[in-house]
Design an enzyme around this catalytic site. Structure first.
Site, short mmCIF file in Angstrom:
data_model
loop_
_atom_site.label_atom_id
_atom_site.label_comp_id
_atom_site.label_asym_id
_atom_site.label_seq_id
_atom_site.Cartn_x
_atom_site.Cartn_y
_atom_site.Cartn_z
N SER A 140 0.85 -1.20 0.00
CA SER A 140 0.00 0.00 0.00
C SER A 140 0.88 1.24 0.00
O SER A 140 2.01 1.22 0.52
CB SER A 140 -0.90 0.02 1.25
OG SER A 140 -1.54 1.27 1.40
N TYR A 153 -0.82 -0.46 10.77
CA TYR A 153 -0.92 -0.76 9.35
C TYR A 153 0.27 -0.21 8.56
O TYR A 153 0.88 -0.93 7.76
CB TYR A 153 -2.22 -0.18 8.81
CG TYR A 153 -2.54 -0.54 7.39
CD1 TYR A 153 -2.99 -1.82 7.06
CD2 TYR A 153 -2.43 0.39 6.35
CE1 TYR A 153 -3.31 -2.15 5.75
CE2 TYR A 153 -2.74 0.07 5.04
CZ TYR A 153 -3.18 -1.20 4.75
OH TYR A 153 -3.49 -1.53 3.44
#
Length: 253
Positions: A140, A153
């Site tokens: 990501s 994350y």
């Protein structure tokens, strides 16, 4: 695909993390491009709904190292080989630095980092033995810079980016190629819980098309959508003190 890029037609592709979201949309897109597709995740019922009798279904948990090894053998048998593995199972939960939860942090690392490593370990020996294969890791743009609310994350995605880049360099000349996918915000069940603004949000089907196009072109790095890619690439070179001034203490806003 080990020779970098080319048509996916007739290729054996294993998508890990395909029960919903981008993974599910990508599996369908791959079938539409003529690939022989196997899909995995923990939820067998959801996988069978995605497969719609057009894909092999092999349930597995990314945190189960031995289970992934056995799943890789089943996929290879069911799809007559193992040309491409796409590792995209993941975990996301918004966190708070002021109320830091090490259990949540550990869960991000366990699923996103160790899970990806487990999947790589399950397929790499066979790919090296056949001197051919492509490992695709889905990370990501959240791994490019630290951001409030992503204390678990973000670090896991940064680790994935580094891991995949290291693999790409270490496997050069072996016939095994490594591609990294770094999406921006995509409309999925995972992002549906987000309470903050998500700029340049795209649908999972659009994300799947971006990924397939990048796979066929053999790109080392597949980043999308373009405006988010540009912004996050620039963000990587912004001085730390400017970044802190821009985003500091904005968690939850």
């Amino acid at each position: 695909m080990g020779k970098r890029g080319g048509s996916l037609r007739g290729r054996s592709v294993w998508v890990i993390g395909a029960s919903s979201g981008i993974g599910a949309a990508l599996a369908v897109e791959l079938v539409n491009h003529g690939a022989r597709v196997a899909i995995s995740a923990r939820n067998e019922a959801a996988l069978r709904e995605v497969a719609n009798d057009a894909m092999a279904v092999v349930p597995v948990d990314m945190t189960d190292r031995a289970g992934l090894v056995e799943a890789a053998k089943r996929v290879s048998a069911l799809t007559d080989g193992l040309d491409v593995v796409i590792i995209m199972g993941g975990y996301w939960k918004q966190m708070s630095a002021t109320n830091f939860n090490v259990d949540e942090f550990s869960r991000h690392i366990e699923v996103n980092v160790i899970g990806m490593a487990n999947a790589v370990a399950a397929v790499l020996p066979k790919m090296q033995a056949q001197h051919n294969g492509t490992i695709v890791g889905v990370s990501s743009v959240a791994g490019y810079r630290g951001m409030p609310g992503a204390e678990g994350y973000g670090p896991s995605k940064a680790a994935q980016l580094n891991f995949l880049e290291s693999l790409r360099l270490g496997l050069k000349g072996t016939g095994v190629t490594v591609q990294t996918v770094s999406p921006g915000f995509v409309r999925t069940e995972m992002t549906a819980t987000n309470t903050f603004k998500m700029p340049f949000l795209i649908d999972a089907d659009a994300a799947a098309r971006h990924i397939v196009r990048g796979l066929e072109k053999g790109r080392d790095e597949i980043i999308f959508p373009l405006p988010m890619a540009i912004i996050m690439k620039i963000a990587r070179i912004i001085p730390n003190r400017w970044w802190t001034a821009l985003l500091g203490r904005r968690s939850g806003k």
